[in-house]
Enzyme design. Structure first.
Site, short mmCIF file in Angstrom:
data_model
loop_
_atom_site.label_atom_id
_atom_site.label_comp_id
_atom_site.label_asym_id
_atom_site.label_seq_id
_atom_site.Cartn_x
_atom_site.Cartn_y
_atom_site.Cartn_z
N TYR A 1 9.02 -16.18 -13.02
CA TYR A 1 7.93 -15.44 -13.50
C TYR A 1 8.46 -14.46 -14.08
CZ TYR A 1 5.52 -17.92 -9.69
OH TYR A 1 5.42 -18.91 -8.84
N GLY B 1 -14.81 -22.91 -14.31
CA GLY B 1 -15.05 -24.64 -15.07
C GLY B 1 -14.53 -24.18 -16.45
N GLY C 1 -7.49 -23.81 -8.65
CA GLY C 1 -7.08 -24.54 -9.88
C GLY C 1 -6.81 -24.08 -11.26
P1 ATR Z 1 -2.23 -19.49 -9.75
O1 ATR Z 1 -1.72 -20.00 -8.51
O2 ATR Z 1 -1.46 -20.49 -10.90
O3 ATR Z 1 -2.13 -18.25 -9.99
P2 ATR Z 1 -5.08 -19.81 -9.05
O4 ATR Z 1 -4.74 -18.91 -8.04
O5 ATR Z 1 -5.44 -21.23 -8.83
O6 ATR Z 1 -3.56 -20.23 -9.97
O7 ATR Z 1 -5.90 -19.13 -10.16
C1 ATR Z 1 -5.40 -18.16 -10.72
C2 ATR Z 1 -6.58 -18.22 -12.06
O8 ATR Z 1 -7.92 -17.74 -11.55
C3 ATR Z 1 -6.22 -16.63 -12.98
O9 ATR Z 1 -6.69 -17.10 -14.16
C4 ATR Z 1 -7.29 -15.77 -12.29
O10 ATR Z 1 -7.69 -14.88 -13.27
P3 ATR Z 1 -7.73 -13.16 -13.07
O11 ATR Z 1 -6.34 -12.74 -13.23
O12 ATR Z 1 -8.64 -12.70 -14.31
O13 ATR Z 1 -8.40 -12.83 -11.84
C5 ATR Z 1 -8.43 -16.28 -11.73
N1 ATR Z 1 -9.20 -15.79 -10.64
C6 ATR Z 1 -8.65 -15.45 -9.28
N2 ATR Z 1 -9.69 -15.19 -8.61
C7 ATR Z 1 -10.65 -15.37 -9.30
C8 ATR Z 1 -12.13 -15.22 -8.80
N3 ATR Z 1 -12.52 -14.54 -7.76
N4 ATR Z 1 -12.84 -15.14 -9.85
C9 ATR Z 1 -12.57 -15.58 -11.06
N5 ATR Z 1 -11.52 -16.03 -11.37
C10 ATR Z 1 -10.51 -15.69 -10.49
#
Ligand code: ATR
Length: 341
Positions: free
Chosen positions: A61, A216, A209
């Protein structure tokens, strides 16, 4: 705010918060521009103080800058409060590569310890398994790192059931990290049963996701041009048209339950058992708090059944990853007999 319970992860004594924090998007280029460091340190402290102490990073990362960020955030007595998980083995240098040869494993571990500025990593995962190196060889080096107290517990990410079994025979695997969510359920077939049979903890990454289950198709409006999701199959227009129905149906149920879609998606994972720890990624305190709130959402057997019928394999179009990462999904490693050091 909800109290974050503590759970045992695996059978070797590791205890973590029932929900973790995925730190990738704080600094990696995958989800757009890196976020301001002071804000992210503040977010990490907020998480720890709220009881979300299981922090997930990787040398992949950034690359590397996410570990440096965590190193800074864990100064001043914070290190002792957290369970620190990082990973090695995924490399991006114009193209994706995976490595698991012993010299590389050791060099990565030393470098991660330095960047994180800690004496020991609590949980050290192979980020993706190397299809050229028998897992026994990689595990042999990880076992030595445990004996030398550079790492406490060992994990694998995106490994096949047979690779998990072979790895566990060399040294106990504490956790398997895998993509598990309402739109990624293929692991339920044989990987999750294998983890349960062997007493291995399950860490669910991308439980939202990658944000699709939170917003969405609207998520597309928020993504910067270089956001990696823009290249991922499920986020392509023709697939989004299909996948948005899944989101709408989850959204309808979340309205009935009085929670957000993110909370419903996380609650579904929390209801799979105490051996399952989702690690949603976020860069916003309000989203972190909302995600912690998922621990208070109670789902009945009927809710779970309804969600499972909504989240069928047919409800999702597009592979989890594109063709640029062909060996990245629940991979096998070659037989030990094939190895020539
Ligand atoms: P990853 O494991 O790849 O990080 P994830 O956890 O499934 O994926 O989803 C992360 C995404 O969801 C990010 O784009 C995060 O955006 P923010 O950094 O703006 O929060 C978004 N996300 C996480 N929690 C959220 C919530 N409660 N409401 C809306 N978006 C959310």
């Amino acid at each position: 705010m909800a109290i974050v319970p503590r759970v045992k992860l695996g059978s070797q004594g590791l205890e973590v918060s029932a929900q973790g924090l995925g730190c990738m998007s704080m600094s990696a280029a995958f989800y757009g521009t890196p976020k301001p460091e002071p804000d992210m340190i503040n977010l990490i402290h907020h998480a720890i103080n709220a009881g979300v102490t299981f922090l997930d990073t990787s040398d992949f990362y950034g690359p590397k800058t996410n570990e440096i960020l965590l190193g800074k955030a864990l100064k001043g007595g914070m290190r002792e409060k957290v369970e620190l998980a990082t990973k090695f083995g995924a490399v991006y240098d114009g193209a994706f590569e995976v490595r698991g040869d012993p010299a590389y494993v050791r060099a990565c571990c030393e470098a991660s310890l330095q960047r994180l500025d800690v004496d020991c990593i609590d949980l050290y995962y192979q980020h993706r398994v190397d299809i050229r190196v028998p897992i026994e060889i990689t595990m042999g080096e990880l076992k030595k790192l445990v004996e030398e107290r550079k790492i406490k517990y060992v994990g694998l990410s995106e490994a096949s059931a047979s690779t998990i079994r072979r790895a566990h025979a060399v040294h106990p695997i504490t956790a398997i990290q895998l993509e598990w969510s309402l739109w990624s359920r293929d692991v339920e077939k044989d990987i999750i049963p294998t983890c349960r049979e062997l007493g291995i903890g399950i860490v669910a990454y991308s439980p939202l996701g990658r944000g699709f289950l939170s917003s969405g198709s609207k998520i597309m409006e928020k993504l910067e041009d270089d956001d990696y999701r823009k290249k991922m199959p499920r986020f392509q227009l023709e697939n989004l048209e299909h996948n948005k129905i899944l989101y709408q149906r989850i959204n309808e149920l979340s309205t009935k339950k009085g929670c957000t879609t993110s909370q419903l998606a996380l609650a579904w994972l929390h209801h799979q058992g105490n051996d399952v720890v989702p690690i949603p990624g976020t860069t916003r305190i309000e989203n972190l708090e909302q995600n912690i709130g998922a621990l208070s959402v109670k789902l009945t057997q009927e809710d779970m059944a309804e969600l499972e019928s909504i989240a069928s394999a047919e409800a999702v179009k597009g592979a989890r990853y594109g063709a640029e990462v062909p060996t990245y999904m629940n991979s096998e490693t070659p037989a030990l007999s094939s190895w020539q050091a």
